[in-house]
Design a protein around this motif. Structure first.
Motif, PDB file in Angstrom:
ATOM      1  N   LYS A 122      -7.594 -12.039   8.110  1.00  0.00           N
ATOM      2  CA  LYS A 122      -8.374 -10.997   8.780  1.00  0.00           C
ATOM      3  C   LYS A 122      -9.669 -11.557   9.357  1.00  0.00           C
ATOM      4  O   LYS A 122     -10.152 -11.084  10.397  1.00  0.00           O
ATOM      5  CB  LYS A 122      -8.662  -9.858   7.803  1.00  0.00           C
ATOM      6  N   VAL A 152       2.565 -11.998   3.140  1.00  0.00           N
ATOM      7  CA  VAL A 152       1.426 -11.579   3.966  1.00  0.00           C
ATOM      8  C   VAL A 152       1.821 -11.779   5.425  1.00  0.00           C
ATOM      9  O   VAL A 152       2.167 -12.890   5.835  1.00  0.00           O
ATOM     10  CB  VAL A 152       0.158 -12.380   3.644  1.00  0.00           C
ATOM     11  N   GLN A 189       5.166 -12.179  -2.664  1.00  0.00           N
ATOM     12  CA  GLN A 189       4.158 -11.442  -1.902  1.00  0.00           C
ATOM     13  C   GLN A 189       4.180 -12.031  -0.487  1.00  0.00           C
ATOM     14  O   GLN A 189       3.936 -13.230  -0.303  1.00  0.00           O
ATOM     15  CB  GLN A 189       2.773 -11.621  -2.503  1.00  0.00           C
ATOM     16  N   ASP A 226      -4.773 -12.805   2.742  1.00  0.00           N
ATOM     17  CA  ASP A 226      -4.957 -11.658   3.637  1.00  0.00           C
ATOM     18  C   ASP A 226      -6.392 -11.619   4.169  1.00  0.00           C
ATOM     19  O   ASP A 226      -6.628 -11.400   5.367  1.00  0.00           O
ATOM     20  CB  ASP A 226      -4.625 -10.374   2.869  1.00  0.00           C
ATOM     21  N   ALA A 227      -7.360 -11.852   3.293  1.00  0.00           N
ATOM     22  CA  ALA A 227      -8.768 -11.831   3.696  1.00  0.00           C
ATOM     23  C   ALA A 227      -9.068 -12.946   4.702  1.00  0.00           C
ATOM     24  O   ALA A 227      -9.785 -12.734   5.686  1.00  0.00           O
ATOM     25  CB  ALA A 227      -9.670 -11.948   2.466  1.00  0.00           C
ATOM     26  N   SER A 254       0.816  -1.218   0.000  1.00  0.00           N
ATOM     27  CA  SER A 254       0.000   0.000   0.000  1.00  0.00           C
ATOM     28  C   SER A 254       0.849   1.267   0.000  1.00  0.00           C
ATOM     29  O   SER A 254       0.350   2.364  -0.280  1.00  0.00           O
ATOM     30  CB  SER A 254      -0.901   0.018   1.239  1.00  0.00           C
ATOM     31  N   GLU A 305      -0.594 -11.965  -6.692  1.00  0.00           N
ATOM     32  CA  GLU A 305      -1.299 -10.880  -6.002  1.00  0.00           C
ATOM     33  C   GLU A 305      -2.708 -11.322  -5.609  1.00  0.00           C
ATOM     34  O   GLU A 305      -3.176 -11.008  -4.507  1.00  0.00           O
ATOM     35  CB  GLU A 305      -1.373  -9.653  -6.916  1.00  0.00           C
ATOM     36  N   THR A 306      -3.368 -12.051  -6.503  1.00  0.00           N
ATOM     37  CA  THR A 306      -4.729 -12.519  -6.214  1.00  0.00           C
ATOM     38  C   THR A 306      -4.734 -13.465  -5.026  1.00  0.00           C
ATOM     39  O   THR A 306      -5.584 -13.366  -4.129  1.00  0.00           O
ATOM     40  CB  THR A 306      -5.326 -13.219  -7.447  1.00  0.00           C
ATOM     41  N   GLN A 307      -3.772 -14.380  -4.994  1.00  0.00           N
ATOM     42  CA  GLN A 307      -3.683 -15.314  -3.879  1.00  0.00           C
ATOM     43  C   GLN A 307      -3.317 -14.587  -2.589  1.00  0.00           C
ATOM     44  O   GLN A 307      -3.833 -14.913  -1.515  1.00  0.00           O
ATOM     45  CB  GLN A 307      -2.670 -16.408  -4.190  1.00  0.00           C
ATOM     46  N   HIS A 347      -1.080  -7.331   6.646  1.00  0.00           N
ATOM     47  CA  HIS A 347      -0.633  -6.519   5.510  1.00  0.00           C
ATOM     48  C   HIS A 347       0.007  -7.407   4.450  1.00  0.00           C
ATOM     49  O   HIS A 347       0.752  -8.342   4.775  1.00  0.00           O
ATOM     50  CB  HIS A 347       0.412  -5.474   5.948  1.00  0.00           C
ATOM     51  N   ILE A 348      -0.279  -7.093   3.206  1.00  0.00           N
ATOM     52  CA  ILE A 348       0.441  -7.704   2.092  1.00  0.00           C
ATOM     53  C   ILE A 348       1.693  -6.861   1.865  1.00  0.00           C
ATOM     54  O   ILE A 348       1.603  -5.640   1.695  1.00  0.00           O
ATOM     55  CB  ILE A 348      -0.418  -7.743   0.819  1.00  0.00           C
ATOM     56  N   GLN A 403      -4.153 -11.605  -1.783  1.00  0.00           N
ATOM     57  CA  GLN A 403      -5.370 -10.941  -1.310  1.00  0.00           C
ATOM     58  C   GLN A 403      -6.319 -11.934  -0.639  1.00  0.00           C
ATOM     59  O   GLN A 403      -6.937 -11.626   0.384  1.00  0.00           O
ATOM     60  CB  GLN A 403      -6.058 -10.240  -2.475  1.00  0.00           C
TER      61      GLN A 403
END
Length: 319
Positions: free
Chosen positions: A287, A177, A175, A283-284, A28, A276-278, A298-299, A280
């Motif tokens: 959370k 996480v 990536q 991360d979801a 981010s 990136e899709t994985q 955070h990614i 996300q």
């Protein structure tokens, strides 16, 4: 005023217990780490302030604060003629998180003091100072948070490594996480559960994994390097201290995580993927299933810049 930022880091990096560490930068663009601000003191005496989201966790006499201890040590042993200063630690990382929180405070403080006093200490001198103070917290002279926090990147580090740290190449597609569940895990407690001795078989496996991982990174064979990222020394003993970790270890590979490991001593979880899709999706899930109301995820990418002086306004973008 000088503002110095020190990024969060993930020690051990699964395959390198006490010897590998990676600096972290949220994709981010926000800052995930501590900041030390330093300027001349109008009172003619050194002043110290601790602020930031997690400052209340360090409540108590200033003499107990690592950043203040760095100031006292620097004046007494490095630069006795340094002008009186006002030093503020902006504590933006939770204590006992497995993200190198104490290292962030120490690294940012010494880097800021070196800039303020114009002492121009060498990399080796600064790393030695930083490791001395990290030892106060971890009970040992470990560089696996200090070195990546200060230098950036993925670092192989230790007393036997030339200049105490060696940067390893990394894949720009990684990536990372990182999920802090919202509760602290004392480093001493996390070390206390580890066995005092390990078998010859375990020792040989550890040496093979770390040496092969290092060689593969240097030769650019990153997928083969990832396949070796397994922690057989600490994770089996620490995972029971971290609520939800075992469930995440099962669930996240189904979402594309190629590595699921404990970051540092925990309780932060580190997951690695190249998508990136994985990332996300991971991360979801974290959370939803791993965090309490005080946690965060955070990614990240590898932070190759390390500790640095911030430009005006940069310190406002906190993760």
């Amino acid at each position: 005023m000088i503002e110095v930022y020190a990024p969060a880091s993930s020690g051990n990096f699964a395959v390198g217990f006490d010897l590998l560490g990676a600096a972290l930068a949220p994709v981010s663009g926000a800052l995930l780490g501590d900041i030390v601000a330093i300027e001349s003191s109008n009172s003619g005496q050194d002043e110290f302030i601790c602020s930031g989201k997690y400052a209340e966790k360090l409540a108590g006499p200033k003499e107990d604060n690592l950043a203040y201890q760095c100031l006292v040590h620097f004046r007494e042993h490095v630069s006795s003629d340094m002008p009186a200063c006002k030093l503020e630690l902006k504590k933006n990382l939770p204590v006992g998180s497995g993200l190198g929180s104490s290292a962030c405070s120490v690294v940012a403080a010494f880097a800021a003091l070196d800039k303020f006093a114009n002492t121009n200490l060498s990399q080796k001198q600064l790393l030695a100072l930083m490791a001395d103070f990290e030892e106060k917290v971890s009970g040992g002279r470990h560089y696996d948070n200090i070195a990546p926090c200060y230098l950036g990147g993925l670092q192989l580090c230790g007393d036997l490594v030339p200049n105490n740290s060696l940067a390893l190449p990394t894949d720009e597609n990684w990536q990372l996480v990182v999920a802090y569940p919202g509760f602290a895990l004392n480093t001493a407690k996390a070390r206390a559960v580890l066995p005092k001795e390990v078998s010859m078989h375990t020792s040989i496996n550890y040496g093979q994994r770390l040496s092969a991982f290092t060689a593969l990174c240097f030769s650019g064979q990153f997928d083969s390097a990832i396949a070796l990222m397994k922690d057989e020394l600490a994770e089996p003993y620490r995972q029971s201290l971290i609520a939800g970790f075992s469930d995440a270890k099962v669930a996240l590979p189904e979402l594309g995580a190629e590595v699921v490991a404990i970051s540092g001593a925990g309780p932060t979880l580190l997951a690695l993927t190249k998508s990136e899709t994985q990332a996300q999706a991971i991360d979801a899930w974290l959370k939803e299933n791993y965090l309490n109301e005080n946690g965060f995820s955070h990614i990240c990418k590898i932070d190759n810049r390390g500790t640095r002086v911030l430009e005006k306004g940069e310190s406002d973008v906190i993760a």
